[in-house]
Design a protein around this motif. Structure first.
Motif, PDB file in Angstrom:
ATOM      1  N   UNK A 105       0.942  -1.039   0.021  1.00 34.68           N
ATOM      2  CA  UNK A 105       0.002  -0.175  -0.060  1.00 34.68           C
ATOM      3  C   UNK A 105       0.947   1.271  -0.156  1.00 34.68           C
ATOM      4  N   UNK A 106       2.283   0.996   0.216  1.00 36.91           N
ATOM      5  CA  UNK A 106       3.068   2.214   0.369  1.00 36.91           C
ATOM      6  C   UNK A 106       4.168   2.158  -0.665  1.00 36.91           C
ATOM      7  N   UNK A 107       4.440   1.278  -1.252  1.00 35.10           N
ATOM      8  CA  UNK A 107       5.335   0.850  -2.594  1.00 35.10           C
ATOM      9  C   UNK A 107       4.877   0.221  -3.559  1.00 35.10           C
ATOM     10  N   UNK A 108       5.211   0.483  -5.004  1.00 34.50           N
ATOM     11  CA  UNK A 108       4.697  -0.214  -5.898  1.00 34.50           C
ATOM     12  C   UNK A 108       5.034  -1.823  -6.110  1.00 34.50           C
ATOM     13  N   UNK A 109       6.106  -1.913  -5.680  1.00 34.16           N
ATOM     14  CA  UNK A 109       6.777  -3.324  -5.676  1.00 34.16           C
ATOM     15  C   UNK A 109       7.225  -3.563  -4.169  1.00 34.16           C
ATOM     16  N   UNK A 155      13.052  -9.689  -6.257  1.00 33.38           N
ATOM     17  CA  UNK A 155      12.073  -9.915  -5.158  1.00 33.38           C
ATOM     18  C   UNK A 155      10.675 -10.355  -5.689  1.00 33.38           C
ATOM     19  N   UNK A 156      10.164  -9.428  -6.625  1.00 33.86           N
ATOM     20  CA  UNK A 156       8.939  -9.888  -7.244  1.00 33.86           C
ATOM     21  C   UNK A 156       9.067 -10.748  -7.944  1.00 33.86           C
ATOM     22  N   UNK A 157      10.036 -11.029  -8.784  1.00 35.21           N
ATOM     23  CA  UNK A 157      10.093 -12.228  -9.733  1.00 35.21           C
ATOM     24  C   UNK A 157       9.931 -13.647  -9.078  1.00 35.21           C
ATOM     25  N   UNK A 158      10.706 -13.527  -7.715  1.00 31.61           N
ATOM     26  CA  UNK A 158      10.690 -14.618  -6.954  1.00 31.61           C
ATOM     27  C   UNK A 158       9.349 -15.197  -6.713  1.00 31.61           C
ATOM     28  N   UNK A 159       8.168 -14.324  -6.424  1.00 35.85           N
ATOM     29  CA  UNK A 159       7.176 -14.880  -5.776  1.00 35.85           C
ATOM     30  C   UNK A 159       6.239 -15.564  -7.025  1.00 35.85           C
ATOM     31  N   UNK A 160       6.491 -14.992  -8.344  1.00 36.56           N
ATOM     32  CA  UNK A 160       5.627 -15.313  -9.495  1.00 36.56           C
ATOM     33  C   UNK A 160       5.057 -16.711  -9.602  1.00 36.56           C
ATOM     34  N   UNK A 161       5.964 -17.658  -9.583  1.00 36.54           N
ATOM     35  CA  UNK A 161       5.232 -19.067 -10.051  1.00 36.54           C
ATOM     36  C   UNK A 161       4.394 -19.616  -8.893  1.00 36.54           C
ATOM     37  N   UNK A 162       4.866 -19.462  -7.490  1.00 36.11           N
ATOM     38  CA  UNK A 162       3.821 -20.056  -6.390  1.00 36.11           C
ATOM     39  C   UNK A 162       2.508 -19.045  -6.397  1.00 36.11           C
ATOM     40  N   UNK A 163       2.688 -17.856  -6.740  1.00 38.60           N
ATOM     41  CA  UNK A 163       1.493 -17.131  -6.666  1.00 38.60           C
ATOM     42  C   UNK A 163       0.605 -17.495  -7.941  1.00 38.60           C
ATOM     43  N   UNK A 164       1.262 -17.832  -9.071  1.00 39.75           N
ATOM     44  CA  UNK A 164       0.479 -18.275 -10.089  1.00 39.75           C
ATOM     45  C   UNK A 164      -0.455 -19.473  -9.697  1.00 39.75           C
ATOM     46  N   UNK A 165       0.301 -20.538  -8.924  1.00 39.70           N
ATOM     47  CA  UNK A 165      -0.292 -21.767  -8.420  1.00 39.70           C
ATOM     48  C   UNK A 165      -1.508 -21.384  -7.713  1.00 39.70           C
ATOM     49  N   UNK A 215       0.119  -8.254  -7.754  1.00 33.68           N
ATOM     50  CA  UNK A 215      -0.097  -9.471  -8.906  1.00 33.68           C
ATOM     51  C   UNK A 215      -0.272  -9.101 -10.285  1.00 33.68           C
ATOM     52  N   UNK A 216      -1.591  -8.535 -10.384  1.00 34.05           N
ATOM     53  CA  UNK A 216      -1.789  -8.231 -11.830  1.00 34.05           C
ATOM     54  C   UNK A 216      -0.557  -7.586 -12.671  1.00 34.05           C
ATOM     55  N   UNK A 217      -0.030  -6.568 -11.905  1.00 37.25           N
ATOM     56  CA  UNK A 217       1.250  -5.933 -12.623  1.00 37.25           C
ATOM     57  C   UNK A 217       2.251  -7.230 -12.809  1.00 37.25           C
ATOM     58  N   UNK A 218       2.718  -7.654 -11.943  1.00 38.21           N
ATOM     59  CA  UNK A 218       3.982  -8.610 -12.253  1.00 38.21           C
ATOM     60  C   UNK A 218       3.600  -9.795 -12.886  1.00 38.21           C
ATOM     61  N   UNK A 219       2.329 -10.094 -13.074  1.00 38.30           N
ATOM     62  CA  UNK A 219       2.042 -11.492 -13.859  1.00 38.30           C
ATOM     63  C   UNK A 219       1.747 -11.048 -15.250  1.00 38.30           C
ATOM     64  N   UNK A 220       1.265  -9.819 -15.500  1.00 36.80           N
ATOM     65  CA  UNK A 220       0.978  -9.269 -16.700  1.00 36.80           C
ATOM     66  C   UNK A 220       2.220  -9.051 -17.644  1.00 36.80           C
ATOM     67  N   UNK A 221       3.503  -9.210 -17.186  1.00 34.30           N
ATOM     68  CA  UNK A 221       4.758  -9.013 -17.731  1.00 34.30           C
ATOM     69  C   UNK A 221       4.879  -9.765 -19.022  1.00 34.30           C
ATOM     70  N   UNK A 222       5.597  -9.360 -20.128  1.00 33.26           N
ATOM     71  CA  UNK A 222       5.774 -10.309 -21.148  1.00 33.26           C
ATOM     72  C   UNK A 222       6.714 -11.444 -20.793  1.00 33.26           C
ATOM     73  N   UNK A 223       7.500 -11.172 -19.645  1.00 30.75           N
ATOM     74  CA  UNK A 223       8.660 -12.050 -19.611  1.00 30.75           C
ATOM     75  C   UNK A 223       7.874 -13.416 -19.016  1.00 30.75           C
TER      76      UNK A 223
END
Lengths: 215, 215
Positions: free
Chosen positions: B151-155, B164-174, B195-203
């Motif tokens: 709520x205080x910083x975007x990432x 730090x954000x990347x590291x969360x993606x695979x398990x958040x996706x599950x 989650x919407x932000x980081x999971x919508x990245x082309x990577x």
């Protein structure tokens, strides 16, 4: 600026303190008594919302997680004290690899042994023999891999002392000196020589001398 | 030199692949079928003695542990692709802090949910309702702290996307897309937006497209 380190007596804080001594960084400690639950006080939770030690304050900068704090100071004072990240990007890669191995392979069974062997002796906590047996089996497997590695290089990441070695010291000390489990180390020639080397460094002796008292 | 990545379908490998795509590093994958036990084959254990994926080979250099591999490439190709370590030593410190939080606070309960909710659906493994309940309670606590932070910083590490954000993606996706536990994310406004932000990245979209098939 003197670094403030919260919670000097816990193993994870000692990891940070050894790093600061190796990097010749001045620090002062702020006691956080986890046995009195001070790590759950509202003021402390403002610094560390997960309610664990350590935290550092360095001027306006606050940082938690012991392995992150070590990396920060090893990087910030790269040319001061002992180099703890290796000299090349590949060496640093291997430091990172063995830091992760420590965190994910060595630490969990070592921590469980402390909780189920050492804590019951100290604070009357309950002990689960099944957890002790399973943890020791896991630790034996990990230490066999360490033995193979350390038969080929003096330290975990290569022929240089690094954060990866420091990160193991506090829990290895519990295993060897506080839980009568020293055979786990002494039965393995290269692991034993490595432990003698890293635990005889002045940095660890200083931290032990200052903060031996409790866990 | 093309980087060889062993074990593309597992969550921890996907973490590495997202990093390589963000850094615009060419790679090829070497399949390791964990359901057939190939991660325990003697040849594989020579590369990764603990018998888990991923491992990378980059010429003569071999490295394992997903978060170590990410750090290595983010450092080696600092000026190529997206900067993933922050711009200052303090920003990197915070990246390291949140990488550690991911590893020690987020990952264990998320992993247990995968083992006890997703695996039973896929491979008929047994499921323990008590572990599911305890893991979800822990995850709720962690995600409440994330909500406050985000709520205080975007990432996680600040106003910049990082490892730090990347590291969360695979398990958040599950959690969101494979286990009907999306409410854990959607009930929290800032976590949900993150989650919407980081999971919508082309990577991530590229990695999912290539290796969605299995866990």
């Amino acid at each position: 600026m003197v670094v403030k380190v919260y919670g000097p007596h816990c193993a994870s804080t000692k990891r940070v303190l050894v790093c600061l001594v190796e990097k010749e960084i001045e620090f002062e400690v702020v006691p956080v008594d986890v046995f009195k639950g001070q790590h759950k006080d509202p003021e402390y939770l403002k610094l560390q919302p997960f309610g664990v030690v350590p935290v550092i304050k360095d001027g306006d900068f606050t940082l938690y997680e012991s392995r992150a704090i070590m990396r920060y100071y090893a990087e910030k004072y790269r040319s001061q004290g002992v180099e703890l990240l290796g000299r090349t990007i590949e060496e640093r890669g291997l430091v990172e690899q063995w830091l992760e191995v420590e965190a994910h392979n060595f630490h969990p069974p070592a921590y469980n042994l402390v909780i189920h062997v050492l804590f019951p002796q100290l604070v009357g906590a309950t002990s689960d023999p099944k957890v002790i047996e399973e943890s020791e089996t896991k630790l034996v497997h990990v230490l066999n891999i360490y033995e193979e590695r350390l038969s080929k290089s003096k330290y975990l990441a290569g022929d240089f002392f690094s954060l990866a070695d420091i990160s193991h010291i506090p829990f290895l000390d519990y295993i060897v000196n506080n839980m009568e489990k020293g055979y786990l180390i002494r039965d393995r020639k290269s692991v034993s020589a490595w432990w003698d080397d890293i635990s005889s460094r002045p940095s660890w002796k200083k931290v032990l001398q200052l903060y031996r008292v409790s866990i």
